[in-house]
Design a protein around this motif. Structure first.
Motif, PDB file in Angstrom:
ATOM      1  N   LEU A 122       0.844  -1.202   0.000  1.00  9.43           N
ATOM      2  CA  LEU A 122       0.000   0.000   0.000  1.00  9.43           C
ATOM      3  C   LEU A 122       0.873   1.244   0.000  1.00  9.43           C
ATOM      4  O   LEU A 122       1.873   1.318   0.717  1.00  9.43           O
ATOM      5  N   GLN A 123       0.461   2.201  -0.814  1.00 16.42           N
ATOM      6  CA  GLN A 123       1.146   3.494  -0.829  1.00 16.42           C
ATOM      7  C   GLN A 123       0.144   4.556  -0.387  1.00 16.42           C
ATOM      8  O   GLN A 123      -0.993   4.587  -0.875  1.00 16.42           O
ATOM      9  N   PHE A 124       0.561   5.417   0.531  1.00 18.93           N
ATOM     10  CA  PHE A 124      -0.338   6.447   1.061  1.00 18.93           C
ATOM     11  C   PHE A 124      -0.085   7.769   0.348  1.00 18.93           C
ATOM     12  O   PHE A 124       1.057   8.188   0.181  1.00 18.93           O
ATOM     13  N   LEU A 125      -1.170   8.395  -0.064  1.00 21.25           N
ATOM     14  CA  LEU A 125      -1.082   9.649  -0.813  1.00 21.25           C
ATOM     15  C   LEU A 125      -1.880  10.720  -0.083  1.00 21.25           C
ATOM     16  O   LEU A 125      -3.065  10.514   0.225  1.00 21.25           O
ATOM     17  N   SER A 126      -1.245  11.832   0.156  1.00 20.67           N
ATOM     18  CA  SER A 126      -1.972  12.941   0.761  1.00 20.67           C
ATOM     19  C   SER A 126      -2.906  13.542  -0.301  1.00 20.67           C
ATOM     20  O   SER A 126      -2.455  13.932  -1.372  1.00 20.67           O
TER      21      SER A 126
END
Ligand SMILES: [Zn+2]
Length: 287
Positions: free
Chosen positions: A144-148
């Motif tokens: 998982l990659q978190f994006l603001s």
């Protein structure tokens, strides 16, 4: 339950009327996307069990932001999920640990919807971990990659699963009512910012997603068309609201202009639940 792709499931929509669509990732580490509101925690636990999982198997509950339909159930859910923690943005975390201000502001913004969603209880800080923009989380079989993605709320994050390019949008996209083919911005007061929301929609497009899994509601399997429609809708609402503000006209005139631009909204306005959210989302634009 519906399988989206390897290990990623659409559990079901919680609540009557539907409040939020729920998703589960079955990897070496198991993840629930959002906790949903407190009012539907027992329905959610049943859905997880019906899908063949035990609540104790869940490792992480990722909340895209702290609004009560997304994170209100977190504290209650953790009681049923002894091995889980909550992943939330740094700015969101303090409100889960000490939710009294969040509860009060939700109560005043939501009116009758507050009772339908239920409130929020404090979450012990030891069970919260913060995530930041660009950080990746390896689940074993998925990353998982978190994006603001601010705009809907300043602390909002979206989540991209890197190999499948499934994108969990959270409220960085609008509310889509499939039965009416109606899309409205997810733009509640007090902290909606249309310019940031437009930037975030563009950022989501740039991640080249294959599928969007949205909270309100369900699967969008043509991301570029859906995101483009969002960009147009968010911008059009801004034009319509601003031209009414310049004329000094009130909410009823704005609603009428929006209904003229989007005739499917006429049905929304007369629905108790959807109509309340619709009016609230107009108010987010009134600044
Ligand atoms: Zn929200």
């Amino acid at each position: 339950m519906k399988k989206i792709t390897k290990g990623i499931y659409y559990l079901e929509d919680l609540g009557t009327p539907s409040i939020i669509s729920m998703y589960l990732i079955d990897s070496k580490k198991k993840v629930l996307i959002e906790s949903g509101p407190s009012a539907t925690v027992s329905q959610l636990i049943q859905a997880i069990v019906s899908a063949g999982f035990r609540p104790s198997e869940i490792d992480h509950i990722v909340v895209t932001h702290i609004h009560l339909d997304h994170a209100g159930g977190a504290s209650l859910l953790l009681q049923a999920m002894p091995n889980a923690d909550v992943l939330v943005s740094k700015k969101g975390a303090p409100h889960l640990i000490e939710p009294s201000r969040l509860r009060a502001s939700a109560k005043s913004a939501l009116g009758p919807i507050f009772e339908i969603w239920g409130g929020i209880e404090a979450t012990n800080s030891s069970r919260i971990h913060t995530v930041e923009d660009g950080v990746s989380l390896d689940l074993g079989d998925h990353v998982l990659q978190f994006l603001s993605t601010p705009g809907h709320a300043p602390h909002h994050i979206s989540i991209l699963e890197e190999s499948s390019r499934v994108l969990f949008t959270g409220d960085a996209v609008g509310i889509y009512y499939n039965d009416l083919d109606a899309l409205i911005p997810a733009s509640p007061p007090p902290s909606f910012d249309v310019e940031l929301a437009l930037q975030s929609l563009n950022r989501l497009s740039e991640t080249n997603p294959q599928v969007l899994l949205t909270p309100h509601y369900g699967i969008q399997d043509n991301p570029s068309i859906f995101l483009k429609r969002n960009l147009e809708t968010y911008a059009r609402w801004k034009e319509i609201v601003n031209s009414n503000l310049e004329k000094g006209s009130d909410l009823d005139f704005i609603i009428e202009d929006l209904c003229q631009a989007y005739p499917s909204y006429r049905t929304l306005v007369n629905d108790v639940y959807r109509g309340t959210l619709f009016r609230m989302d107009i108010k987010g634009y009134l600044k």
